[in-house]
Design a protein around this motif. Structure first.
Motif, PDB file in Angstrom:
ATOM      1  N   GLU A 261       0.838  -1.212   0.000  1.00  0.00           N
ATOM      2  CA  GLU A 261       0.000   0.000   0.000  1.00  0.00           C
ATOM      3  C   GLU A 261       0.870   1.259   0.000  1.00  0.00           C
ATOM      4  O   GLU A 261       0.632   2.209  -0.744  1.00  0.00           O
ATOM      5  CB  GLU A 261      -0.845   0.050   1.283  1.00  0.00           C
ATOM      6  N   LEU A 262       1.899   1.245   0.863  1.00  0.00           N
ATOM      7  CA  LEU A 262       2.774   2.421   0.984  1.00  0.00           C
ATOM      8  C   LEU A 262       3.565   2.649  -0.297  1.00  0.00           C
ATOM      9  O   LEU A 262       3.782   3.792  -0.707  1.00  0.00           O
ATOM     10  CB  LEU A 262       3.723   2.254   2.180  1.00  0.00           C
ATOM     11  N   VAL A 263       3.976   1.550  -0.943  1.00  0.00           N
ATOM     12  CA  VAL A 263       4.705   1.675  -2.214  1.00  0.00           C
ATOM     13  C   VAL A 263       3.764   2.271  -3.269  1.00  0.00           C
ATOM     14  O   VAL A 263       4.131   3.210  -3.996  1.00  0.00           O
ATOM     15  CB  VAL A 263       5.258   0.299  -2.664  1.00  0.00           C
ATOM     16  N   ALA A 264       2.514   1.749  -3.323  1.00  0.00           N
ATOM     17  CA  ALA A 264       1.541   2.250  -4.303  1.00  0.00           C
ATOM     18  C   ALA A 264       1.253   3.737  -4.071  1.00  0.00           C
ATOM     19  O   ALA A 264       1.036   4.494  -5.020  1.00  0.00           O
ATOM     20  CB  ALA A 264       0.251   1.427  -4.213  1.00  0.00           C
ATOM     21  N   ALA A 265       1.303   4.154  -2.800  1.00  0.00           N
ATOM     22  CA  ALA A 265       1.030   5.565  -2.477  1.00  0.00           C
ATOM     23  C   ALA A 265       2.276   6.431  -2.669  1.00  0.00           C
ATOM     24  O   ALA A 265       2.251   7.631  -2.367  1.00  0.00           O
ATOM     25  CB  ALA A 265       0.525   5.658  -1.034  1.00  0.00           C
ATOM     26  N   GLY A 266       3.396   5.818  -3.072  1.00  0.00           N
ATOM     27  CA  GLY A 266       4.635   6.579  -3.313  1.00  0.00           C
ATOM     28  C   GLY A 266       5.347   6.973  -2.030  1.00  0.00           C
ATOM     29  O   GLY A 266       6.227   7.839  -2.034  1.00  0.00           O
ATOM     30  N   ARG A 267       4.988   6.321  -0.895  1.00  0.00           N
ATOM     31  CA  ARG A 267       5.611   6.724   0.373  1.00  0.00           C
ATOM     32  C   ARG A 267       6.869   5.917   0.684  1.00  0.00           C
ATOM     33  O   ARG A 267       7.642   6.272   1.566  1.00  0.00           O
ATOM     34  CB  ARG A 267       4.582   6.621   1.505  1.00  0.00           C
ATOM     35  N   MET A 268       7.057   4.785   0.008  1.00  0.00           N
ATOM     36  CA  MET A 268       8.335   4.074   0.074  1.00  0.00           C
ATOM     37  C   MET A 268       8.557   3.347  -1.248  1.00  0.00           C
ATOM     38  O   MET A 268       7.637   3.271  -2.071  1.00  0.00           O
ATOM     39  CB  MET A 268       8.404   3.123   1.287  1.00  0.00           C
ATOM     40  N   GLN A 269       9.782   2.867  -1.472  1.00  0.00           N
ATOM     41  CA  GLN A 269      10.101   2.176  -2.721  1.00  0.00           C
ATOM     42  C   GLN A 269      10.355   0.707  -2.439  1.00  0.00           C
ATOM     43  O   GLN A 269      10.805   0.340  -1.353  1.00  0.00           O
ATOM     44  CB  GLN A 269      11.371   2.762  -3.365  1.00  0.00           C
ATOM     45  N   TYR A 270      10.060  -0.096  -3.463  1.00  0.00           N
ATOM     46  CA  TYR A 270      10.361  -1.526  -3.357  1.00  0.00           C
ATOM     47  C   TYR A 270      11.027  -1.981  -4.649  1.00  0.00           C
ATOM     48  O   TYR A 270      10.620  -1.596  -5.741  1.00  0.00           O
ATOM     49  CB  TYR A 270       9.091  -2.349  -3.116  1.00  0.00           C
ATOM     50  N   LEU A 271      12.051  -2.838  -4.487  1.00  0.00           N
ATOM     51  CA  LEU A 271      12.790  -3.332  -5.651  1.00  0.00           C
ATOM     52  C   LEU A 271      13.050  -4.809  -5.453  1.00  0.00           C
ATOM     53  O   LEU A 271      13.457  -5.219  -4.362  1.00  0.00           O
ATOM     54  CB  LEU A 271      14.148  -2.623  -5.661  1.00  0.00           C
ATOM     55  N   GLU A 272      12.833  -5.598  -6.524  1.00  0.00           N
ATOM     56  CA  GLU A 272      13.180  -7.014  -6.424  1.00  0.00           C
ATOM     57  C   GLU A 272      14.590  -7.183  -6.982  1.00  0.00           C
ATOM     58  O   GLU A 272      14.826  -6.882  -8.167  1.00  0.00           O
ATOM     59  CB  GLU A 272      12.177  -7.836  -7.219  1.00  0.00           C
ATOM     60  N   GLY A 273      15.528  -7.630  -6.149  1.00  0.00           N
ATOM     61  CA  GLY A 273      16.903  -7.777  -6.620  1.00  0.00           C
ATOM     62  C   GLY A 273      17.843  -8.107  -5.477  1.00  0.00           C
ATOM     63  O   GLY A 273      17.415  -8.355  -4.353  1.00  0.00           O
ATOM     64  N   THR A 274      19.142  -8.101  -5.796  1.00  0.00           N
ATOM     65  CA  THR A 274      20.153  -8.410  -4.778  1.00  0.00           C
ATOM     66  C   THR A 274      21.288  -7.396  -4.860  1.00  0.00           C
ATOM     67  O   THR A 274      21.557  -6.838  -5.931  1.00  0.00           O
ATOM     68  CB  THR A 274      20.770  -9.816  -5.018  1.00  0.00           C
ATOM     69  N   ALA A 275      21.969  -7.195  -3.721  1.00  0.00           N
ATOM     70  CA  ALA A 275      23.090  -6.248  -3.694  1.00  0.00           C
ATOM     71  C   ALA A 275      24.227  -6.807  -4.541  1.00  0.00           C
ATOM     72  O   ALA A 275      24.567  -7.983  -4.430  1.00  0.00           O
ATOM     73  CB  ALA A 275      23.545  -6.040  -2.254  1.00  0.00           C
ATOM     74  N   ALA A 276      24.827  -5.951  -5.381  1.00  0.00           N
ATOM     75  CA  ALA A 276      25.865  -6.439  -6.285  1.00  0.00           C
ATOM     76  C   ALA A 276      27.179  -5.671  -6.150  1.00  0.00           C
ATOM     77  O   ALA A 276      28.220  -6.145  -6.608  1.00  0.00           O
ATOM     78  CB  ALA A 276      25.371  -6.348  -7.731  1.00  0.00           C
ATOM     79  N   GLY A 277      27.157  -4.494  -5.539  1.00  0.00           N
ATOM     80  CA  GLY A 277      28.393  -3.728  -5.432  1.00  0.00           C
ATOM     81  C   GLY A 277      28.191  -2.483  -4.585  1.00  0.00           C
ATOM     82  O   GLY A 277      27.057  -2.152  -4.210  1.00  0.00           O
ATOM     83  N   VAL A 278      29.317  -1.827  -4.256  1.00  0.00           N
ATOM     84  CA  VAL A 278      29.206  -0.587  -3.483  1.00  0.00           C
ATOM     85  C   VAL A 278      29.859   0.555  -4.256  1.00  0.00           C
ATOM     86  O   VAL A 278      30.797   0.332  -5.018  1.00  0.00           O
ATOM     87  CB  VAL A 278      29.890  -0.699  -2.088  1.00  0.00           C
ATOM     88  N   ARG A 279      29.344   1.762  -4.029  1.00  0.00           N
ATOM     89  CA  ARG A 279      30.028   2.950  -4.543  1.00  0.00           C
ATOM     90  C   ARG A 279      30.357   3.812  -3.337  1.00  0.00           C
ATOM     91  O   ARG A 279      29.473   4.086  -2.511  1.00  0.00           O
ATOM     92  CB  ARG A 279      29.108   3.713  -5.507  1.00  0.00           C
ATOM     93  N   ALA A 280      31.632   4.157  -3.200  1.00  0.00           N
ATOM     94  CA  ALA A 280      32.052   4.927  -2.034  1.00  0.00           C
ATOM     95  C   ALA A 280      32.936   6.066  -2.481  1.00  0.00           C
ATOM     96  O   ALA A 280      33.550   6.023  -3.549  1.00  0.00           O
ATOM     97  CB  ALA A 280      32.807   4.035  -1.064  1.00  0.00           C
TER      98      ALA A 280
END
Ligand code: FAD
Length: 355
Positions: A213-232
């Motif tokens: 519901e919160l994602v549909a309302a634009g109040r949080m984001q959701y992504l299907e995936g896995t961490a692949a790297g870092v940028r620092a």
């Protein structure tokens, strides 16, 4: 029962607590050890790296039924832990939770010095290691270069939630911890993005529905995936690259990353205490369940001896015999007689069941 949960990790070490017995591990064996020592008039301190007692039962299979506890034809794993906690309550153990025992050293006066990750120290006359398969550790994000940010920008548990308000948060995981914290931070953090590797969630369906519901309302984001790297840059983590399920990679800017992938047991510090070790377990004798160092006993899944079976009922038996050995060790001049709880006035007094 008094309970102390780690609140200030890394705090300066306080004066050691002097104790007759310290039990390392609050799984079923450690909890029943409190009971057996209590019957013999010995008070115990119990330390566990988890924030709650119960060991594998609570951490790995709380809702599963157990069928081989004597006289309980069926008992939920968490129910067993709750029953044990009720059974040991008369002996008022002091529980030190959320802290790992990192040091155990014999002292010149025959006692043992223990120190925990939270700075608690003990001087104990006897020690029982009931560490099971080891100390539960968080499963980490398997991304190269991420370790250096641990505890600063990358976290496996939430301490001081308010300090993350107003920040850009990335939360990995699909279980209750990930969903609960994503929902909790939503509206308080500058942004919340939940990342999970597959469409199915282990979290409570109501939490998943609320997140959607919160994602549909634009109040949080959701992504299907896995961490692949870092940028620092300049020693600061700026973004995590996430490989989406369609194979594309996206960089997600962030201030703090939380990963809730569950916990797994690791022998950890137990292996560094100078005790004999055989196949990741502590060899003991079967009369006292004593390790290679007199005064240090081991019960439950952590020990090994000919015929050992890693069952809860084995741990219960071992705890009973270890308690007798500890009573003799603490008072060598006094013979410890077997007494029945049914008929022993002193045991009934200790249990709080006699007038
Ligand atoms: P654990 O339950 O492993 O507890 C050890 C505790 O010590 C942990 O909480 C850990 O955090 C803590 N610890 C370790 N090192 C440290 C340290 N350095 N500092 C602080 N704390 C530390 N057994 C049965 O008899 N019947 C069953 O039906 C059954 N079903 C099972 C089903 C599953 C899915 C699993 C995984 C196990 C099952 N078992 C069953 C096995 C049973 O759970 C274990 O035998 C039992 O939990 C062992 O108890 P324990 O107290 O020795 O150790």
């Amino acid at each position: 029962m008094s309970t102390e949960i780690e609140t200030n990790p890394g705090a300066a070490a306080a004066a050691p607590i002097e104790a007759d017995a310290v039990i390392v591990g609050a799984g079923p064996a450690g909890l029943f050890q409190v009971f057996e020592l209590g019957l013999l008039g010995i008070k115990a301190h119990v330390v566990d790296s988890l924030a709650h007692p119960g060991g594998q039962c609570t951490e790995l299979y709380p809702d599963k039924p157990i069928y081989d506890i004597p006289a309980l034809p069926i008992c939920g794993a968490q129910e067993l832990v709750d029953r044990l906690l009720k059974q040991i309550a008369p002996f008022e153990p002091t529980m030190h939770l959320g802290q790992e025992v990192v040091e155990l050293q014999p002292q010149a006066d025959g006692r043992f010095r223990l120190a925990t990750s939270a700075g608690t120290a003990f001087l104990a006359r006897a020690v029982v290691i009931a560490a099971g398969l080891g100390s539960f550790q968080p499963r980490r994000l398997g991304v190269e270069g991420i370790d250096v940010f641990e505890n600063h920008q990358v976290h496996y548990r939430v301490r001081d939630a308010q300090s993350y308000h107003g920040q850009r948060l990335l939360i990995f995981g699909g279980g209750d911890s990930a969903l609960d914290w994503a929902l909790d931070f939503c509206g308080k953090a500058a942004s919340v993005t939940l990342v999970h590797r597959r469409p199915e969630f282990r979290a409570a369906p109501a939490s998943v529905a609320r997140m959607q519901e919160l994602v549909a309302a634009g109040r949080m984001q959701y992504l299907e995936g896995t961490a692949a790297g870092v940028r620092a840059s300049g020693g600061r983590l700026e973004a995590i690259s996430v490989k989406r399920s369609d194979g594309t990679v996206v960089d997600l800017d962030t201030d703090h990353v939380f990963a809730f992938f569950g916990l797994h047991p690791k022998l950890g510090p137990v292996a560094e205490w100078g005790l004999a070790i055989e196949k990741k377990a502590l060899p003991v004798d079967t009369a006292k369940f004593q390790t290679s160092i007199p005064g240090i006993h081991a019960v439950g899944d952590i020990n090994t001896y000919p015929g050992k079976k890693k069952l809860i009922l084995s741990g219960f038996h071992e705890a009973a015999l270890a308690a007798f050995a500890i009573a003799e060790h603490l008072n060598p001049a006094r013979k410890v007689h077997l007494q029945y709880t049914t008929t022993s006035p002193i045991m009934q007094k200790r249990l709080g069941v006699s007038g």
